[in-house]
Design an enzyme around this catalytic site. Structure first.
Site, PDB file in Angstrom:
ATOM      1  N   CYS A  32      -1.590  10.016  -2.891  1.00  0.00           N
ATOM      2  CA  CYS A  32      -2.690   9.571  -3.763  1.00  0.00           C
ATOM      3  C   CYS A  32      -2.718   8.060  -3.952  1.00  0.00           C
ATOM      4  O   CYS A  32      -3.774   7.494  -4.248  1.00  0.00           O
ATOM      5  CB  CYS A  32      -2.574  10.219  -5.136  1.00  0.00           C
ATOM      6  SG  CYS A  32      -2.663  12.016  -5.136  1.00  0.00           S
ATOM      7  N   ILE A  33      -1.574   7.399  -3.831  1.00  0.00           N
ATOM      8  CA  ILE A  33      -1.523   5.966  -4.142  1.00  0.00           C
ATOM      9  C   ILE A  33      -1.451   5.095  -2.890  1.00  0.00           C
ATOM     10  O   ILE A  33      -1.258   3.881  -2.989  1.00  0.00           O
ATOM     11  CB  ILE A  33      -0.363   5.636  -5.096  1.00  0.00           C
ATOM     12  CG1 ILE A  33       0.990   5.894  -4.445  1.00  0.00           C
ATOM     13  CG2 ILE A  33      -0.504   6.437  -6.390  1.00  0.00           C
ATOM     14  CD1 ILE A  33       2.168   5.432  -5.295  1.00  0.00           C
TER      15      ILE A  33
END
Length: 339
Positions: A319-320
């Site tokens: 996600c990052i």
């Protein structure tokens, strides 16, 4: 859209800056971001976008191997607010800028994040193609051969694209990303943070090879949900007419959770050049997952890192991060001003 397991030119991340999201974990999550960034930088260039007033802090914590790029942002989920990169027929880099509304209007402000994809594209002097479709990068996966996977609970949710039918959404995915086949999984109606992003359910290790999250406990509500997603994937064929070979990858135990948003997804790992960055929760399952990932990626180093406070925010390593695929460099011209 290349697959994320194909060669990268770089990885992009965004420095934690929404203090209200992290609360008392705000300082801890910065150290966790820095640890992941430094680990990826062993294998490929890492660009960390940071607000100007936090750029020096990011440089100090990440170290000299990480390039920090001052740029306005609201939040730190580069997969979702950053560009999805494409490669054109000549091998050149392109960037897509889908509409970003902070996961259905859950966080404010998000104006700077809504501009981030176009700004990164301009910084790279890559053509940027915009779309009115509300979409985050964690909602899609590509096999690099014309197959795109997504979920119904996310892209068809009324907080994303109200009034658009499934066929209309699919047509825009095909137009924007060059997909020839779109596979829709049911998704997860119980997941409130992203409304069931595909990267919390599934990853690909090669065309036709999927790692799918699973829960053995039949009393767990998500056991049924994950089984429905598995069945949909078993029935699907990709752009080349193949069925998927599926490896089950367990979810971290519930007792690891800290807070209501906590991400327990082992499948939310990040493949970079020569390695796989996978979350470790400090439980026996870590070793089992590392062994499974070694089977799926036999030519890569499996790097298990403590997920730490990152999971408290509702996401994981995938996600990052956002991969920039290897592409033919464009001829240098005058520096492009980011706005």
């Amino acid at each position: 859209m290349p697959a994320e397991f194909e060669p990268h030119a770089a990885t992009w991340m965004a420095w934690p800056c929404r203090e209200s999201l992290w609360g008392e974990s705000f300082e801890a999550v910065k150290a966790d971001y820095a640890r992941l960034a430094s680990a990826i930088a062993r294998f490929e260039p890492l660009i960390m976008v940071a607000p100007a007033h936090l750029a020096d802090e990011a440089r100090r914590l990440c170290g000299c191997a990480v390039h920090v790029l001052p740029m306005p942002i609201d939040d730190s989920w580069a997969r979702d607010s950053g560009p999805t990169f494409l490669v054109d027929d000549a091998g050149g880099l392109l960037a897509t800028a889908f509409t970003f509304n902070a996961w259905g209007g859950k966080y404010h402000p998000h104006d700077e994040d809504a501009r981030l994809a176009a700004r990164i594209g301009a910084h790279l002097q890559a053509p940027v193609q915009s779309s009115p479709l509300v979409l985050e990068g964690g909602a899609i996966l590509s096999d690099g051969e014309g197959t795109l996977l997504t979920t119904e609970t996310c892209l068809l949710h009324p907080n994303r694209n109200p009034g658009m039918s499934r066929s209309e959404v699919e047509a825009e995915l095909r137009r924007m990303l060059g997909a020839r086949c779109v596979i829709w999984l049911p998704g997860d109606p119980t997941e409130d943070e992203t409304n069931g992003h595909i990267d919390g359910l599934l990853s690909l290790s090669a065309p036709g090879h999927a790692l799918l999250e699973s829960i053995e406990d039949t009393a767990d509500e998500r056991h049924r949900i994950l089984a429905e997603n598995r069945r949909a994937l078993e029935l699907a064929t990709d752009a080349r007419g193949r069925r998927f070979e599926i490896l089950s990858i367990e979810e971290a135990p519930r007792e690891t959770s800290v807070g209501s948003r906590y991400c327990r997804s082992y499948v939310n790992f990040y493949p970079c050049n020569g390695a796989v960055m996978a979350p470790a929760y400090g439980v026996p399952a870590d070793a089992r997952v590392k062994k499974l990932l070694g089977r799926a990626f036999p030519d890569r180093e499996i790097v298990m890192l403590p997920i730490g406070a990152i999971a408290i925010g509702g996401g994981g390593f995938h996600c990052i991060t956002q991969q920039q695929p290897a592409a033919v460099p464009r001829k240098a011209s005058a520096p492009t001003r980011t706005t």
